[in-house]
Design a protein around this motif. Structure first.
Motif, PDB file in Angstrom:
ATOM      1  N   ARG A  93       0.815  -1.226   0.000  1.00 35.54           N
ATOM      2  CA  ARG A  93       0.000   0.000   0.000  1.00 35.54           C
ATOM      3  C   ARG A  93       0.844   1.270   0.000  1.00 35.54           C
ATOM      4  NH1 ARG A  93      -5.292   0.604   2.038  1.00 35.54           N
ATOM      5  NH2 ARG A  93      -4.501   2.210   3.428  1.00 35.54           N
ATOM      6  N   SER A  94       2.118   1.168   0.381  1.00 33.07           N
ATOM      7  CA  SER A  94       2.972   2.362   0.385  1.00 33.07           C
ATOM      8  C   SER A  94       3.340   2.798  -1.024  1.00 33.07           C
ATOM      9  CB  SER A  94       4.242   2.106   1.206  1.00 33.07           C
ATOM     10  OG  SER A  94       5.035   1.110   0.592  1.00 33.07           O
ATOM     11  N   ASN A  95       3.123   1.938  -2.016  1.00 32.94           N
ATOM     12  CA  ASN A  95       3.425   2.281  -3.410  1.00 32.94           C
ATOM     13  C   ASN A  95       2.221   2.830  -4.154  1.00 32.94           C
ATOM     14  OD1 ASN A  95       6.110   1.390  -3.206  1.00 32.94           O
ATOM     15  ND2 ASN A  95       5.514  -0.726  -3.638  1.00 32.94           N
ATOM     16  N   GLY A  96       1.078   2.860  -3.483  1.00 36.80           N
ATOM     17  CA  GLY A  96      -0.125   3.280  -4.183  1.00 36.80           C
ATOM     18  C   GLY A  96      -0.600   2.175  -5.111  1.00 36.80           C
ATOM     19  N   GLN A  97      -1.571   2.503  -5.947  1.00 46.23           N
ATOM     20  CA  GLN A  97      -2.120   1.507  -6.868  1.00 46.23           C
ATOM     21  C   GLN A  97      -1.216   1.376  -8.087  1.00 46.23           C
ATOM     22  OE1 GLN A  97      -5.918   1.503  -9.573  1.00 46.23           O
ATOM     23  NE2 GLN A  97      -6.554   1.382  -7.445  1.00 46.23           N
ATOM     24  N   THR A  98      -0.684   0.188  -8.318  1.00 42.16           N
ATOM     25  CA  THR A  98       0.279  -0.035  -9.387  1.00 42.16           C
ATOM     26  C   THR A  98      -0.410  -0.598 -10.630  1.00 42.16           C
ATOM     27  OG1 THR A  98       0.717  -2.307  -8.661  1.00 42.16           O
ATOM     28  CG2 THR A  98       2.073  -0.532  -7.680  1.00 42.16           C
ATOM     29  N   PRO A  99       0.246  -0.498 -11.809  1.00 46.56           N
ATOM     30  CA  PRO A  99      -0.304  -1.127 -13.025  1.00 46.56           C
ATOM     31  C   PRO A  99      -0.492  -2.633 -12.855  1.00 46.56           C
ATOM     32  CG  PRO A  99       1.441   0.422 -13.598  1.00 46.56           C
ATOM     33  CD  PRO A  99       1.448   0.306 -12.106  1.00 46.56           C
ATOM     34  N   GLU A 100       0.404  -3.279 -12.082  1.00 47.12           N
ATOM     35  CA  GLU A 100       0.273  -4.714 -11.836  1.00 47.12           C
ATOM     36  C   GLU A 100      -1.005  -5.025 -11.051  1.00 47.12           C
ATOM     37  OE1 GLU A 100       3.014  -2.954 -11.166  1.00 47.12           O
ATOM     38  OE2 GLU A 100       4.263  -3.649 -12.839  1.00 47.12           O
ATOM     39  N   PHE A 101      -1.318  -4.172 -10.085  1.00 45.52           N
ATOM     40  CA  PHE A 101      -2.542  -4.360  -9.309  1.00 45.52           C
ATOM     41  C   PHE A 101      -3.763  -4.241 -10.213  1.00 45.52           C
ATOM     42  CE2 PHE A 101      -6.144  -2.687  -6.947  1.00 45.52           C
ATOM     43  CZ  PHE A 101      -6.205  -3.516  -5.843  1.00 45.52           C
ATOM     44  N   GLN A 102      -3.779  -3.218 -11.073  1.00 41.95           N
ATOM     45  CA  GLN A 102      -4.908  -3.038 -11.970  1.00 41.95           C
ATOM     46  C   GLN A 102      -5.035  -4.201 -12.950  1.00 41.95           C
ATOM     47  OE1 GLN A 102      -5.122   0.758 -13.903  1.00 41.95           O
ATOM     48  NE2 GLN A 102      -5.621   1.824 -12.014  1.00 41.95           N
ATOM     49  N   MET A 103      -3.901  -4.689 -13.450  1.00 42.48           N
ATOM     50  CA  MET A 103      -3.939  -5.813 -14.374  1.00 42.48           C
ATOM     51  C   MET A 103      -4.495  -7.060 -13.688  1.00 42.48           C
ATOM     52  SD  MET A 103      -3.610  -7.055 -17.322  1.00 42.48           S
ATOM     53  CE  MET A 103      -2.799  -5.673 -18.146  1.00 42.48           C
ATOM     54  N   ALA A 104      -4.097  -7.284 -12.445  1.00 44.19           N
ATOM     55  CA  ALA A 104      -4.611  -8.437 -11.700  1.00 44.19           C
ATOM     56  C   ALA A 104      -6.125  -8.344 -11.534  1.00 44.19           C
ATOM     57  CB  ALA A 104      -3.920  -8.532 -10.338  1.00 44.19           C
ATOM     58  N   MET A 105      -6.611  -7.146 -11.190  1.00 41.51           N
ATOM     59  CA  MET A 105      -8.056  -6.951 -11.052  1.00 41.51           C
ATOM     60  C   MET A 105      -8.760  -7.178 -12.380  1.00 41.51           C
ATOM     61  SD  MET A 105      -8.829  -6.319  -7.924  1.00 41.51           S
ATOM     62  CE  MET A 105     -10.484  -5.689  -8.138  1.00 41.51           C
ATOM     63  N   GLY A 106      -8.161  -6.667 -13.462  1.00 46.59           N
ATOM     64  CA  GLY A 106      -8.754  -6.832 -14.783  1.00 46.59           C
ATOM     65  C   GLY A 106      -8.844  -8.286 -15.200  1.00 46.59           C
TER      66      GLY A 106
END
Length: 407
Positions: free
Chosen positions: A59-72
């Protein structure tokens, strides 16, 4: 760790049930072992990748592209399978009822009939619709900007403002952007509306001010003849990430506020401005974020200090729950409120003038579009950007244009 054990166990069981049902449909439709192998490995690969990303998410890095890709990937793979389950479970109920009737009438217990191929074909065919929709939503739907125009008539609108136009945008979420050409197209479309006033109703970043660094030269091109005004949204406060120390969060919040000035917006922090034409005026108010159940930083009374009941008022408040809980009942009479926040959950079904549905409506009474109650209006903008899920399905990014008319 123990508190996560039960939810994780339940989730694992649900995933196993979903995969068994869906794999049954694939087996019934096709005997091709290569296809079955591809289905299983793709499903397992998506789950492994997504869970690794989500479990190791910092969470200290904020929302990352990897996080969004995983959700997608999770949503794209899971939603269609739920459609398959719905159809096949319905068939199982039907087969179970037939077996029960047979047992009662004949006194003998027969084995369930095998799963019918055409039912599995129907299930997979229906599942293909959300699957293709989610793929489109991730690749193109998040840039499918729509200009929605409304003409609102008010008896108490000063005559000098008859025909006054407002363009509203909301929820930029610059930390999610990846394609500068597409975002530039959206900004150009905003400017093409040539409105008198441009209003931005919050969430310029996901968490951190530096998310806007690569987009300042795009958004500073936004223009309006009589001014650009903005407010903060819930994500602008940096509440959704872990900071190394409290001062970092304070400094980031100040930088977020500074962004507005750098791209030419007058940020309203529980304050108001009067707009004048031919000796007549209307009031524009902007409050900090106020949401039901969280982050109630906004102070409407402070913003309205010096405002009179007979003044025509436009209020910017990021979260539409503020209107439902406070604003629409306020005796000061706020004729028009502009909000955002919900994104329409970035997925749903809309047939203009006929049908509108999204899971968002089970959380927010006013979740997308224009609403009126007792002569007071609120417009909930569906958002310019996207967040968490890296796409939009059926709920497209919105640019709202409102023309005020004298009744």
């Amino acid at each position: 760790m123990s508190r996560w054990l039960l939810p994780l166990l339940i989730l694992t069981i649900l995933i196993i049930v979903v995969e068994i049902y869906t794999f049954q449909a694939v087996k019934t439709v096709s005997k091709n072992k290569l296809l079955r192998f591809f289905f299983l490995t793709a499903s397992i690969g998506i789950y492994i990748y997504s869970f690794i990303v989500l479990i190791t998410y910092d969470r200290s890095n904020g929302q990352t592209p990897e996080f969004q890709m995983a959700m997608g990937l999770l949503l794209t793979a899971s939603i269609p399978k739920l459609v398959v389950i719905f159809v096949l479970f319905g068939e199982d109920l039907y087969r179970g009822v037939l077996k029960l009737i047979s047992a009662i009438s004949s006194g003998e217990t027969e084995s369930l009939a095998g799963r019918r191929k055409f039912i599995s074909q129907i299930a997979l065919g229906l599942a293909a619709i959300p699957f293709v929709s989610f793929i489109y939503g991730i690749v193109q739907g998040k840039y499918n900007y729509k200009v929605l125009k409304y003409q609102l008539t008010f008896k108490d609108l000063p005559a000098a403002f008859d025909g006054f136009t407002i363009t509203q945008i909301s929820d930029i979420h610059s930390g999610s952007f990846t394609n500068k050409e597409k975002i530039q197209y959206g900004v150009d479309l905003i400017n093409q509306q040539n409105s008198d006033m441009l209003l931005f109703t919050g969430d310029i970043v996901n968490n951190k001010a530096d998310e806007m660094d690569n987009w300042m030269d795009v958004f500073d091109k936004l223009s309006a003849k009589e001014g650009k005004y903005s407010i903060l949204g819930n994500h602008d406060y940096g509440d959704y990430m872990d900071w190394e120390n409290p001062q970092d969060k304070i400094d980031n919040f100040q930088k977020v506020k500074d962004i507005h000035e750098k791209i030419g917006f007058d940020l309203l922090l529980d304050e108001h401005r009067y707009l004048e034409r031919d000796g007549q005026k209307i009031a524009l108010l902007g409050v900090e974020n106020w949401g039901k159940g969280f982050n109630q930083a906004g102070d409407l009374q402070r913003a309205a200090a010096g405002i009179h009941k007979e003044d025509f008022k436009i209020l910017m408040s990021h979260d539409p729950s503020h209107w439902e809980e406070k604003v629409k009942k306020d005796p000061l009479n706020y004729q028009l409120t502009l909000s955002g926040h919900t994104h329409g959950l970035q997925m749903g079904i809309e047939i203009p003038g006929w049908f509108k549905w999204s899971p968002s409506q089970y959380v927010y009474k006013q979740w997308a579009g224009l609403y009126e109650e007792g002569g007071r209006f609120i417009n909930v903008n569906r958002g310019f950007g996207y967040h968490a899920f890296p796409g939009r399905v059926g709920i497209w990014p919105e640019i709202t244009v409102i023309e005020l008319k004298k009744g």
